[in-house]
Design a protein around this motif. Sequence first.
Motif, PDB file in Angstrom:
ATOM      1  N   PRO A  48       5.094   7.161   3.815  1.00  0.00           N
ATOM      2  CA  PRO A  48       6.557   7.012   3.865  1.00  0.00           C
ATOM      3  C   PRO A  48       7.237   8.200   3.210  1.00  0.00           C
ATOM      4  CG  PRO A  48       5.621   5.578   2.180  1.00  0.00           C
ATOM      5  CD  PRO A  48       4.456   6.177   2.932  1.00  0.00           C
ATOM      6  N   ARG A  49       8.411   8.530   3.721  1.00  0.00           N
ATOM      7  CA  ARG A  49       9.132   9.711   3.233  1.00  0.00           C
ATOM      8  C   ARG A  49      10.543   9.328   2.836  1.00  0.00           C
ATOM      9  NH1 ARG A  49       6.657  14.584   4.077  1.00  0.00           N
ATOM     10  NH2 ARG A  49       4.723  14.478   5.274  1.00  0.00           N
ATOM     11  N   ALA A  50      11.037  10.052   1.831  1.00  0.00           N
ATOM     12  CA  ALA A  50      12.409   9.854   1.371  1.00  0.00           C
ATOM     13  C   ALA A  50      13.363  10.594   2.295  1.00  0.00           C
ATOM     14  CB  ALA A  50      12.549  10.342  -0.076  1.00  0.00           C
ATOM     15  N   ARG A  51      14.673  10.471   2.024  1.00  0.00           N
ATOM     16  CA  ARG A  51      15.669  11.152   2.852  1.00  0.00           C
ATOM     17  C   ARG A  51      15.513  12.664   2.812  1.00  0.00           C
ATOM     18  NH1 ARG A  51      20.013   8.206   4.616  1.00  0.00           N
ATOM     19  NH2 ARG A  51      20.109   6.046   3.905  1.00  0.00           N
ATOM     20  N   SER A  52      15.017  13.190   1.701  1.00  0.00           N
ATOM     21  CA  SER A  52      14.814  14.635   1.586  1.00  0.00           C
ATOM     22  C   SER A  52      13.601  15.116   2.352  1.00  0.00           C
ATOM     23  CB  SER A  52      14.673  15.019   0.108  1.00  0.00           C
ATOM     24  OG  SER A  52      13.547  14.354  -0.467  1.00  0.00           O
ATOM     25  N   GLY A  53      12.790  14.202   2.877  1.00  0.00           N
ATOM     26  CA  GLY A  53      11.593  14.586   3.605  1.00  0.00           C
ATOM     27  C   GLY A  53      10.339  14.576   2.773  1.00  0.00           C
ATOM     28  N   THR A  54      10.454  14.348   1.441  1.00  0.00           N
ATOM     29  CA  THR A  54       9.289  14.319   0.565  1.00  0.00           C
ATOM     30  C   THR A  54       8.572  12.993   0.706  1.00  0.00           C
ATOM     31  OG1 THR A  54      10.466  15.755  -0.964  1.00  0.00           O
ATOM     32  CG2 THR A  54       8.519  14.626  -1.806  1.00  0.00           C
ATOM     33  N   ALA A  55       7.230  13.052   0.776  1.00  0.00           N
ATOM     34  CA  ALA A  55       6.447  11.838   0.915  1.00  0.00           C
ATOM     35  C   ALA A  55       6.504  11.016  -0.361  1.00  0.00           C
ATOM     36  CB  ALA A  55       5.000  12.173   1.258  1.00  0.00           C
ATOM     37  N   ILE A  56       6.590   9.703  -0.166  1.00  0.00           N
ATOM     38  CA  ILE A  56       6.602   8.779  -1.299  1.00  0.00           C
ATOM     39  C   ILE A  56       5.177   8.282  -1.487  1.00  0.00           C
ATOM     40  CG2 ILE A  56       7.549   6.631  -2.189  1.00  0.00           C
ATOM     41  CD1 ILE A  56       9.968   7.059  -0.387  1.00  0.00           C
ATOM     42  N   LEU A  57       4.543   8.652  -2.597  1.00  0.00           N
ATOM     43  CA  LEU A  57       3.139   8.336  -2.843  1.00  0.00           C
ATOM     44  C   LEU A  57       3.007   7.688  -4.213  1.00  0.00           C
ATOM     45  CD1 LEU A  57       0.288   8.616  -1.649  1.00  0.00           C
ATOM     46  CD2 LEU A  57       0.073  10.784  -2.865  1.00  0.00           C
ATOM     47  N   ALA A  58       2.443   6.464  -4.220  1.00  0.00           N
ATOM     48  CA  ALA A  58       2.248   5.769  -5.497  1.00  0.00           C
ATOM     49  C   ALA A  58       1.149   6.452  -6.303  1.00  0.00           C
ATOM     50  CB  ALA A  58       1.897   4.307  -5.242  1.00  0.00           C
ATOM     51  N   ALA A  59       1.205   6.283  -7.602  1.00  0.00           N
ATOM     52  CA  ALA A  59       0.218   6.915  -8.474  1.00  0.00           C
ATOM     53  C   ALA A  59      -1.175   6.370  -8.176  1.00  0.00           C
ATOM     54  CB  ALA A  59       0.592   6.669  -9.940  1.00  0.00           C
ATOM     55  N   GLY A  60      -2.120   7.287  -7.938  1.00  0.00           N
ATOM     56  CA  GLY A  60      -3.491   6.897  -7.668  1.00  0.00           C
ATOM     57  C   GLY A  60      -3.745   6.374  -6.279  1.00  0.00           C
ATOM     58  N   GLU A  61      -2.725   6.397  -5.387  1.00  0.00           N
ATOM     59  CA  GLU A  61      -2.919   5.883  -4.021  1.00  0.00           C
ATOM     60  C   GLU A  61      -3.732   6.879  -3.200  1.00  0.00           C
ATOM     61  OE1 GLU A  61      -0.288   4.396  -0.152  1.00  0.00           O
ATOM     62  OE2 GLU A  61       0.699   5.146  -1.974  1.00  0.00           O
ATOM     63  N   PRO A  62      -4.848   6.448  -2.599  1.00  0.00           N
ATOM     64  CA  PRO A  62      -5.661   7.385  -1.808  1.00  0.00           C
ATOM     65  C   PRO A  62      -5.001   7.680  -0.463  1.00  0.00           C
ATOM     66  CG  PRO A  62      -6.599   5.192  -1.705  1.00  0.00           C
ATOM     67  CD  PRO A  62      -5.454   5.112  -2.674  1.00  0.00           C
ATOM     68  N   ILE A  63      -5.189   8.906   0.021  1.00  0.00           N
ATOM     69  CA  ILE A  63      -4.681   9.306   1.332  1.00  0.00           C
ATOM     70  C   ILE A  63      -5.820   9.908   2.139  1.00  0.00           C
ATOM     71  CG2 ILE A  63      -2.368   9.736   0.416  1.00  0.00           C
ATOM     72  CD1 ILE A  63      -3.000  12.736   0.640  1.00  0.00           C
ATOM     73  N   GLU A  64      -5.619  10.013   3.427  1.00  0.00           N
ATOM     74  CA  GLU A  64      -6.618  10.577   4.327  1.00  0.00           C
ATOM     75  C   GLU A  64      -5.967  11.612   5.226  1.00  0.00           C
ATOM     76  OE1 GLU A  64      -8.275   7.334   6.465  1.00  0.00           O
ATOM     77  OE2 GLU A  64      -9.542   6.641   4.819  1.00  0.00           O
ATOM     78  N   VAL A  65      -6.728  12.664   5.551  1.00  0.00           N
ATOM     79  CA  VAL A  65      -6.292  13.696   6.495  1.00  0.00           C
ATOM     80  C   VAL A  65      -7.464  14.032   7.406  1.00  0.00           C
ATOM     81  CG1 VAL A  65      -4.517  14.700   5.011  1.00  0.00           C
ATOM     82  CG2 VAL A  65      -6.868  15.530   4.873  1.00  0.00           C
ATOM     83  N   GLU A  66      -7.145  14.460   8.634  1.00  0.00           N
ATOM     84  CA  GLU A  66      -8.165  14.899   9.577  1.00  0.00           C
ATOM     85  C   GLU A  66      -8.243  16.419   9.553  1.00  0.00           C
ATOM     86  OE1 GLU A  66     -10.059  12.938  11.349  1.00  0.00           O
ATOM     87  OE2 GLU A  66      -9.083  11.001  10.952  1.00  0.00           O
ATOM     88  N   ARG A  67      -9.462  16.951   9.444  1.00  0.00           N
ATOM     89  CA  ARG A  67      -9.646  18.390   9.485  1.00  0.00           C
ATOM     90  C   ARG A  67     -10.912  18.706  10.281  1.00  0.00           C
ATOM     91  NH1 ARG A  67      -5.235  18.101   8.004  1.00  0.00           N
ATOM     92  NH2 ARG A  67      -4.194  19.148   6.247  1.00  0.00           N
ATOM     93  N   LYS A  68     -10.916  19.878  10.914  1.00  0.00           N
ATOM     94  CA  LYS A  68     -12.088  20.338  11.650  1.00  0.00           C
ATOM     95  C   LYS A  68     -12.874  21.330  10.792  1.00  0.00           C
ATOM     96  CE  LYS A  68     -13.654  22.272  16.025  1.00  0.00           C
ATOM     97  NZ  LYS A  68     -13.291  22.780  17.365  1.00  0.00           N
TER      98      LYS A  68
END
Length: 608
Positions: free
Chosen positions: A425-445
């Motif tokens: 989720p992102r704020a109005r400024s476009g910055t992602a809202i990330l809770a402390a210690g919340e894991p995220i995933e990204v796809e990379r080759k």
Amino acid sequence: MVVDVQQLAEYRYRAVREVLGGSPIGEVAVRYGTSRQTLHGWRRRFEQEGMQGLLDRSRRPRNSPTRLSAEVEAEICELRRRHPRWGARRIAHELAGRGQESAPSRATVHRVLSRNGLVRAQEQQHPRKYRRWQREAPMHLWQMDLVGGVPLADERECKMVTGIDDHSRFVVIATAVAVPSARAVCSVFSAAMRRYGVPFEVLTDNGKQFTGRHQRPQPVEVLFERICRENGINQRLTKPRSPTTTGKIERFHRTLREEFLDHVVPFESLASAQEAIDGWVHAYNHQRPHQALHMATPISLFRPHAAPVRDDEHPEQVNTEPKLAIEVVEPPALPPQGTAVEFEVRVPPSGEIALVTGRQRVSIHQALAGRTLTVWANHRSVHVLLDGHLVTTTPSRLRPEDIAYLTMRYGARPAGPEPAPAALPRARSGTAILAAGEPIEVERKVHRDGIVCLAGGRHQVGFALANRTITLRLDGHLMHAIADNALMGTWPCPVPADRLGQLHGARTAASPLPPPPLPTGAIRAQRKVHSSGRFQINGQFIKLGPRHAGKIVTVVIEDTHYRILHGENELAVRPRKKLGPITRLYVKGMGTQRDRQGSPDDKPSKKS
């Protein structure tokens, strides 16, 4: 040339006198340049009336039984003054319809109008010769277009969606719309099909409401084209800048302006304008004779699919109320606010898909140019899939009105369950809202050297994952590599916690960390035998002999020895002298890369 009447009489008298004096009548006729019959007539009239009989007489008949009466001539002039646009053909048709015993012809009416100064003299121009055509039956072809000029009291000028049957000139569509959008045009078109039936063909110009073939950078299928395709309608388009192809609908527009729009005052509302249009169109279809139809009315030739006419039913009694038994495919309904939608889109050559101009773009690899992808979108995430497989996930910038726009432009439908974890989720400024210690995933080759690029840095994950797309899970101070739903490795997280929300394609980790893969036995590596008959593995040279030169062999790496295989045949067993890690497992070059779905032995080389 002015002829003296007295001299002409004396000339004829000399000829008659010679005949009376005994001269042959044939010779006298030749000398005086006339005929024997005329000379006999001069002599007879001289004997009866004297010199007066030799003068010219009026050739006017004594009575004219077919002469047009003064009452009919006055009625012709009155019709012309009352209807200035009526020509001689229309006036003659109206007089014939009043039951007169001897109605005047078109030529007679034109002479009357000319004699009374009611015909405006104009320079005759040679008209262009067009290739005229017409469908052989009604409902075979509809011509559609848009026309402006409907004034409203609030100083707006609305447009009309118009449609006409090619065979009968019956107006099937005449609806005023506030905004001539693609959805408004399609709604009017669907309503006409529900009322009259589905035509075999539709002819339009190249307007953006009717076709997306001229969209840049790639053609798209607009909603009108989709409705035609799903209803089995053959859509025909005119050549650019060729309005004569849709000449029937253009001619109807001219009549509409000259007989209706040019004489109305601004309407109070769109509803009142539509009511007036419906009244005029009803008169056009049922009362107004059409010259192209030999002065027949359009309703007399129109046969809708929805209301067949019986043999004993008069054409004027055709009921055009909705009786359609065919299921008409209509524009999709707008989804409820806050719901997700999905639709298909084709990837342009640039790889940049503009879902909503200026608001939401999705970047796709150019290798997928021309492929049709499925887009799943809501207010938080945009997922792009190819044949059910996730291609990319992008944070959504779409607003509720943008979801409605996607429904109208691409025919978006209510979506099913979310195909992948939601984007951050992102704020109005476009910055992602990330809770402390919340894991995220990204796809990379993973590059062929075993390196992935993340947050501007290069990080080694291993040669075994080369050329594969993996999932990197960033969980606090650790980074995990996941492939084939198995944990392939764990390293210290190289990205600071305050920059995790800025990673491209970051999404919430929705599943727990998978376990490591099960042991699969000995490691295998591929090598190509040199022309000298040997190859190198882990700094150790192994000789097989020149007869094996050029072969791609598989080396099974055991704890204390190497087993060399070529296909299913075992060529040799050599002791392992160095116990260091083996980083290069596959041979580089065309036709030698490992098939991701199988083992290195499953893909033979060109020379084996």
